[in-house]
Structure formats: structure tokens, C-alpha cells
Enzyme design. Structure first.
Site, mmCIF file in Angstrom:
data_model
loop_
_atom_site.group_PDB
_atom_site.id
_atom_site.type_symbol
_atom_site.label_atom_id
_atom_site.label_comp_id
_atom_site.label_asym_id
_atom_site.label_seq_id
_atom_site.Cartn_x
_atom_site.Cartn_y
_atom_site.Cartn_z
ATOM 1 N N ASP A 190 11.640 -43.726 14.061
ATOM 2 C CA ASP A 190 12.095 -44.288 15.333
ATOM 3 C C ASP A 190 11.665 -43.461 16.538
ATOM 4 O OD1 ASP A 190 13.359 -46.254 13.816
ATOM 5 O OD2 ASP A 190 15.169 -45.031 13.626
ATOM 6 N N LYS B 96 6.887 -45.293 17.630
ATOM 7 C CA LYS B 96 5.543 -45.572 17.099
ATOM 8 C C LYS B 96 5.067 -46.950 17.543
ATOM 9 C CE LYS B 96 7.145 -44.851 12.938
ATOM 10 N NZ LYS B 96 8.486 -44.327 13.294
ATOM 11 N N GLY C 194 11.297 -50.570 11.671
ATOM 12 C CA GLY C 194 11.607 -51.446 12.792
ATOM 13 C C GLY C 194 10.896 -50.868 13.998
ATOM 14 N N HIS C 195 9.848 -51.526 14.456
ATOM 15 C CA HIS C 195 9.048 -51.011 15.563
ATOM 16 C C HIS C 195 9.261 -51.908 16.783
ATOM 17 C CE1 HIS C 195 6.117 -48.828 12.605
ATOM 18 N NE2 HIS C 195 7.370 -48.482 12.465
ATOM 19 N N GLN D 180 8.104 -45.137 9.211
ATOM 20 C CA GLN D 180 8.930 -43.964 8.888
ATOM 21 C C GLN D 180 8.287 -42.717 9.520
ATOM 22 O OE1 GLN D 180 8.260 -46.225 5.886
ATOM 23 N NE2 GLN D 180 9.809 -47.269 7.080
HETATM 24 P P1 GDP Z 1 9.554 -46.780 15.942
HETATM 25 O O1 GDP Z 1 10.238 -47.174 14.680
HETATM 26 O O2 GDP Z 1 8.959 -45.421 15.882
HETATM 27 O O3 GDP Z 1 8.550 -47.797 16.420
HETATM 28 O O4 GDP Z 1 10.701 -46.713 17.054
HETATM 29 P P2 GDP Z 1 11.879 -47.789 17.294
HETATM 30 O O5 GDP Z 1 11.302 -48.979 17.953
HETATM 31 O O6 GDP Z 1 12.673 -47.987 16.060
HETATM 32 O O7 GDP Z 1 12.831 -46.968 18.257
HETATM 33 C C1 GDP Z 1 12.407 -46.506 19.490
HETATM 34 C C2 GDP Z 1 13.306 -47.125 20.578
HETATM 35 O O8 GDP Z 1 13.103 -46.439 21.788
HETATM 36 C C3 GDP Z 1 12.992 -48.578 20.874
HETATM 37 O O9 GDP Z 1 14.178 -49.232 21.259
HETATM 38 C C4 GDP Z 1 12.019 -48.495 22.048
HETATM 39 O O10 GDP Z 1 12.026 -49.655 22.877
HETATM 40 C C5 GDP Z 1 12.573 -47.321 22.777
HETATM 41 N N1 GDP Z 1 11.594 -46.507 23.512
HETATM 42 C C6 GDP Z 1 10.320 -46.195 23.163
HETATM 43 N N2 GDP Z 1 9.797 -45.330 24.069
HETATM 44 C C7 GDP Z 1 10.765 -45.111 24.979
HETATM 45 C C8 GDP Z 1 10.847 -44.271 26.143
HETATM 46 O O11 GDP Z 1 9.932 -43.551 26.494
HETATM 47 N N3 GDP Z 1 12.033 -44.289 26.819
HETATM 48 C C9 GDP Z 1 13.098 -45.047 26.453
HETATM 49 N N4 GDP Z 1 14.206 -44.981 27.179
HETATM 50 N N5 GDP Z 1 13.050 -45.835 25.370
HETATM 51 C C10 GDP Z 1 11.907 -45.853 24.640
HETATM 52 P P1 IMO Z 2 10.625 -46.670 11.365
HETATM 53 O O1 IMO Z 2 9.245 -47.103 10.910
HETATM 54 C C1 IMO Z 2 14.238 -44.382 10.598
HETATM 55 C C2 IMO Z 2 15.465 -43.903 6.424
HETATM 56 C C3 IMO Z 2 16.765 -44.554 6.012
HETATM 57 C C4 IMO Z 2 17.218 -43.578 4.922
HETATM 58 C C5 IMO Z 2 15.895 -43.197 4.254
HETATM 59 C C6 IMO Z 2 15.593 -43.993 2.984
HETATM 60 O O2 IMO Z 2 11.319 -47.693 12.178
HETATM 61 O O3 IMO Z 2 10.566 -45.319 11.983
HETATM 62 P P2 IMO Z 2 14.747 -46.492 2.587
HETATM 63 O O4 IMO Z 2 15.377 -47.794 2.964
HETATM 64 O O5 IMO Z 2 13.393 -46.272 3.151
HETATM 65 O O6 IMO Z 2 14.793 -46.241 1.107
HETATM 66 O O7 IMO Z 2 15.731 -45.389 3.234
HETATM 67 O O8 IMO Z 2 14.886 -43.429 5.211
HETATM 68 N N1 IMO Z 2 14.480 -44.806 7.058
HETATM 69 C C7 IMO Z 2 14.198 -44.823 8.361
HETATM 70 N N2 IMO Z 2 14.757 -44.141 9.382
HETATM 71 N N3 IMO Z 2 13.205 -45.209 10.835
HETATM 72 C C8 IMO Z 2 12.610 -45.869 9.824
HETATM 73 O O9 IMO Z 2 11.480 -46.599 9.989
HETATM 74 C C9 IMO Z 2 13.143 -45.734 8.520
HETATM 75 N N4 IMO Z 2 12.832 -46.264 7.318
HETATM 76 C C10 IMO Z 2 13.648 -45.681 6.437
HETATM 77 O O10 IMO Z 2 17.681 -44.618 7.075
HETATM 78 O O11 IMO Z 2 17.740 -42.418 5.509
HETATM 79 MG MG MG Z 3 12.130 -47.837 14.022
#
Ligand code: GDP
Ligand code: IMO
Ligand code: MG
Length: 427
Positions: free
Chosen positions: A13, A16, A40-41, A223
Site C-alpha cells: 500500500d 504503487k 488493491g491499487h 504487495q
Molecule cells: P498500492 O497498493 O501500493 O497501490 O497502494 P494503495 O492504493 O493500496 O494505497 C495507497 C493509498 O494512498 C491510496 O488510497 C492512494 O489513493 C493514496 N495515495 C497515493 N499517493 C498518495 C499521496 O501522495 N498522498 C496522499 N494523501 N494519498 C496518496
Molecule cells: P498491495 O498490492 C498490504 C498482507 C495481508 C497479510 C499478509 C498475507 O495493495 O500493496 P495474503 O492474503 O497475501 O495471504 O495475506 O499480506 N497483504 C497486503 N498488505 N497490501 C497488499 O497488497 C497486501 N497483500 C497482502 O494483510 O498480512
Molecule cells: Mg494496496
């Protein structure tokens, strides 16, 4: 032209999706190489939010070919829903290519993920319960079903019957659950096969040809490094290899096909699920970060645990992935703190560790050694160039660069596509 790998360097998270989207504007192909819909991106375009779980982020650009490589585990119902939802929002998904070699997540994988977590009780991993671990386990045990099996009903049924025999014993005798029924799974999955057939293709060949033709290819990690099955905080990890090396195996290219490796890091740190987290903040600071950063999981909605930037883990990730640059996201979230902590080393039984400890016991019990840096208590979301950032924010980024000995190429200051500051030219 060699490709680019983009990897998370913390516990997921990091943003990415947002950074892939930023780069996809000038990229021909975006390839997912591991993980599944545990990812979840999030991408925000002109205020519209997209949460992608399986479809590579490049899908939002008409010029970009999104590819799901053989290293991914695919829940077909999730993929179909995602494709239909994107189409419903006017996003063309016709270029999507799905590798026939990718493994399928089956209904019993979801069930096993749930019951295994329940059985672990307070030692549970806090998985996303999407069936990821059980699907990869079957892949390694060589009883998995693959996407290509959806296209051959006879083979699908034969393989399903072999797998299900053992699963039903496990479900009924070990976990006291009801058995799953082969005929109903067949019916469900044959329907998925019909819907997915137009997307199934030679993903590996396409990636290789794109590279051979000098087109730009981006490998989008899911991840992150600290969740890597071999290099993360085992057993509190996912079941695949998110590290840059995983892109080779999971997409079907060699190390020489990747010359640029971008590490994505939050300006602080978060983790969802169980497991050690040395720089976890105290409850008050953690709440501040949750609130300012809207730190709730994109996939499960769980509140993320929050902490300070961990330079020891970041250095470890820089070397493991041979990072050529780092993008620091969510810098804006730190704007409300008068002073900022950065974890520069760990301490365990009187010993100081500047490098990532070689043994998990030490990591599990490590205490953080913090350096305090001045914060900037002003909004920075409007910043678009280095000079727009307050000097404390610039110096915070310089500290990260020095601690990681890796150049910071961009800082992200908001969720929107345009909310970024170019820091150094990089590649
Ligand atoms: P990922 O899994 O690495 O793609 O990240 P996620 O989408 O799960 O979580 C990142 C969260 O931070 C999302 O809700 C994005 O919209 C938000 N986000 C990304 N970059 C920024 C930033 O620079 N500032 C803020 N406030 N939010 C951001
Ligand atoms: P993105 O791509 C954050 C974590 C789960 C748990 C561990 C194992 O959005 O960054 P799993 O379901 O993969 O067997 O769970 O990994 N986990 C993540 N945490 N972002 C993710 O993906 C994750 N995918 C799995 O919370 O701790
Ligand atoms: Mg994510």
C-alpha cells in the site's frame, strides 16, 4: 530496451498504483507478475477513483497493453467483475492479456484460507482471505488448476477431481466443514472460461516481443518487499515474491531485461495484518497518521497499523531489489507533525543493528533507534516542483536518500495523478 520494475519496499500500500499510473503515460505495456486480488491499487484521475485488484494499472491508458503474467494467481470471478466494472466506466479492456499459465484460485482455496486463519487463532496471519496462500501452495504441490485449463473442459474436470479429493478430506475431516461439489464448480468455472477466453493468450511471448522491439515495459509489483515469501518477515508474509527478482520468474524474462528498478515507499510506514513492525508509532501518532493518510485497506477495509519511516528495512529493500531510485509517497500526510521520527537502527539486547538482522527473533524483538527531524506544519499538496516544498520537507527527502544511498526521483503529495514533485532526473 530493457524494462522497468516497480516494487513496494515496505509492507504494501505504498502507492504503487498511483506511481504505475504516473509512469504508464509513457509506457507501452504494464505487467503484473505475482500476487492476486489480495492487492488493491488505487488510482485517482480527475477526482475519479479506481481500485484495481488484478487488472494491471496501465489499463487506464488506451495506448497501454495490460498483461497478467504466469506468476499471478487469478480468481476468475474477481477478474470478470473488475473487467465489467471498468468497461461500465468507459475503460476499454480489450487489450488485456491473461497468461494461460497463471494459476486459478478455486472456491476451496477461499474456504481453506478462512478456516486455516481461524485455526491459527491468535497466531493468525491476518491474510486478506482471498485464497492466495492455498492457491500458491497447490501450485507448488503441482495440483493447481491453471487458466488454460478453463479452455479444455475434459482436462479441467480431470484435474479438479484429483485436487478435490484431498481438499474434501481436509475440509470435512480436519476442519469439520462441508465438502465442495465438483459438478457445481465445473459449471461455475466453465462459464468463467467462456467470458475470459478472449483475453487468454501468450503473455510471456508478448512481453518478450515487446522488449525485443524496444518498447517500454513496466513490471508492476503487488504487495511488497517486507511481505516477500523468502525475504520478508516470515511467516507474516504473502505467498509470492514481490521483490524485483520475482518479476523475472513471474513474467518470463531474464535479469538483463530489467535495467531500472523503482522502489515505492511511503514517507512513513504502514502494515495491515499481523507481524512485527519495529517502527510502529504510539497509539496517538498512529491515529493521526490513519486519519491524515486515510489508512484503511483498499482490499479489506481494515485499519492499517501506522509507524515511522524505517531506514533499516528501506536499506535492506534497496539492496534486495537493486533499486535504481525511490519514489516517496504521501509526503503531504506528514504535514501535521511538528517533528518527525525516522528509525535509523534497531536495538536488541544491547546490540545495535544498522543493517537488517539476519534472524527473525532479533527482528521480532527489535526496538527502534529514532532520529528526530523537524516537520513542516504547512500544506504541501499544491507543490509541483522542488522549490515549492518547505525546506524541512526537502531535507526530510535528503535524509531518506542518504539513509538509503538511493536517489529519490519523485515525491507524491496527494492521491491525484498530477500531485507529484519531480526531485531528480533518474533514468
Ligand atoms: P498500492 O497498493 O501500493 O497501490 O497502494 P494503495 O492504493 O493500496 O494505497 C495507497 C493509498 O494512498 C491510496 O488510497 C492512494 O489513493 C493514496 N495515495 C497515493 N499517493 C498518495 C499521496 O501522495 N498522498 C496522499 N494523501 N494519498 C496518496
Ligand atoms: P498491495 O498490492 C498490504 C498482507 C495481508 C497479510 C499478509 C498475507 O495493495 O500493496 P495474503 O492474503 O497475501 O495471504 O495475506 O499480506 N497483504 C497486503 N498488505 N497490501 C497488499 O497488497 C497486501 N497483500 C497482502 O494483510 O498480512
Ligand atoms: Mg494496496
Amino acid at each position: 530496451m530493457p524494462g522497468t520494475a516497480l516494487v513496494g519496499i515496505q509492507w504494501g500500500d505504498e502507492g504503487k498504483g498511483k506511481v504505475t499510473d504516473l509512469l504508464a503515460e509513457h509506457t507501452d505495456m504494464v505487467v503484473r507478475y505475482q500476487g492476486g486480488n489480495n492487492a488493491g491499487h488505487t488510482i485517482v484521475v480527475n477526482g475519479d477513483k479506481y481500485a484495481l485488484h488484478l487488472v494491471p494499472t496501465g489499463v487506464l491508458y488506451a495506448h497501454c497493453t495490460p498483461v497478467i503474467g504466469p506468476g499471478v494467481v487469478v480468481d476468475p470471478s474477481v477478474l470478470i467483475d473488475e473487467v465489467e466494472s471498468l468497461e461500465g466506466r468507459g475503460v476499454d479492456t480489450s487489450k488485456l492479456v491473461l497468461s494461460g499459465n497463471a494459476h486459478l484460485i478455486m472456491p476451496y482455496h477461499l474456504e481453506l484460507d478462512r478456516v486455516q486463519e481461524r485455526r491459527l487463532g491468535r497466531n493468525n496471519l491476518g491474510t486478506t482471505k482471498k485464497g492466495i496462500g492455498p492457491a500458491y501452495a497447490d501450485k507448488a504441490s503441482r495440483i493447481g488448476l491453471r487458466v488454460e485449463d478453463l479452455l479444455d473442459r475434459k482436462i479441467f474436470s480431470e484435474k479438479l477431481r484429483v485436487a478435490i479429493k484431498e481438499k474434501n478430506l481436509l475440509l470435512t475431516r480436519v476442519y469439520g466443514r462441508l465438502p465442495v461439489d465438483a459438478a457445481s464448480i465445473e459449471q461455475e468455472y466453465f462459464a468463467y472460461g467462456e467470458k475470459l477466453a478472449p483475453y487468454i493468450g501468450d503473455a510471456v511471448g508478448m512481453v518478450q516481443r515487446a522488449l525485443d522491439q524496444g518498447r517500454s515495459v513496466l513490471f508492476e509489483g503487488a504487495q511488497a518487499t517486507m511481505l516477500d515469501l523468502d525475504h520478508g518477515t516470515y511467516p507474516f508474509v504473502t505467498s509470492s515474491n514481490p521483490v524485483a527478482g520475482g518479476a523475472c520468474a513471474g513474467a518470463g524474462v531474464g535479469p538483463g531485461d530489467i535495467s531500472r528498478v523503482i522502489g515505492i515507499s511511503k514517507a512513513y510506514c504502514t502494515r495491515v495484518g499481523s507481524g512485527p513492525f519495529p517502527s510502529e508509532a504510539d497509539p496517538a501518532d498512529s491515529e493521526e497518521l490513519v486519519e491524515a493518510g486515510a489508512e484503511y485497506g483498499t482490499t479489506t477495509g481494515r485499519k492499517r497499523r501506522c509507524g515511522w519511516f524505517d531506514a533499516v528495512a528501506a536499506r535492506y529493500a534497496a539492496r534486495l531489489n537493486t533499486l535504481t531510485e525511490v519514489v516517496v509517497t504521501k509526503l503531504d500526510v506528514l504535514s501535521r507533525f511538528e517533528s518527525l521520527k525516522v528509525c535509523i537502527a534497531y536495538e536488541y539486547e544491547g546490540d545495535r543493528f544498522d543493517r537488517f538482522p539476519p534472524n527473525q527473533t532479533i527482528f521480532n524483538r527489535a526496538r527502534p533507534v529514532y532520529e528526530e527531524l523537524p516537520g513542516w506544519t504547512q500544506e504541501i499538496s499544491h507543490a509541483r516542483k522542488l522549490d515549492d516544498l518547505p525546506k524541512e520537507a526537502r531535507s526530510y527527502l535528503e535524509t531518506i536518500e542518504e539513509l538509503m544511498t538511493t536517489p529519490v526521483s519523485w515525491a507524491s503529495v496527494g492521491p491525484g495523478r498530477d500531485e507529484v514533485v519531480r526531485i531528480s532526473e533518474g533514468d
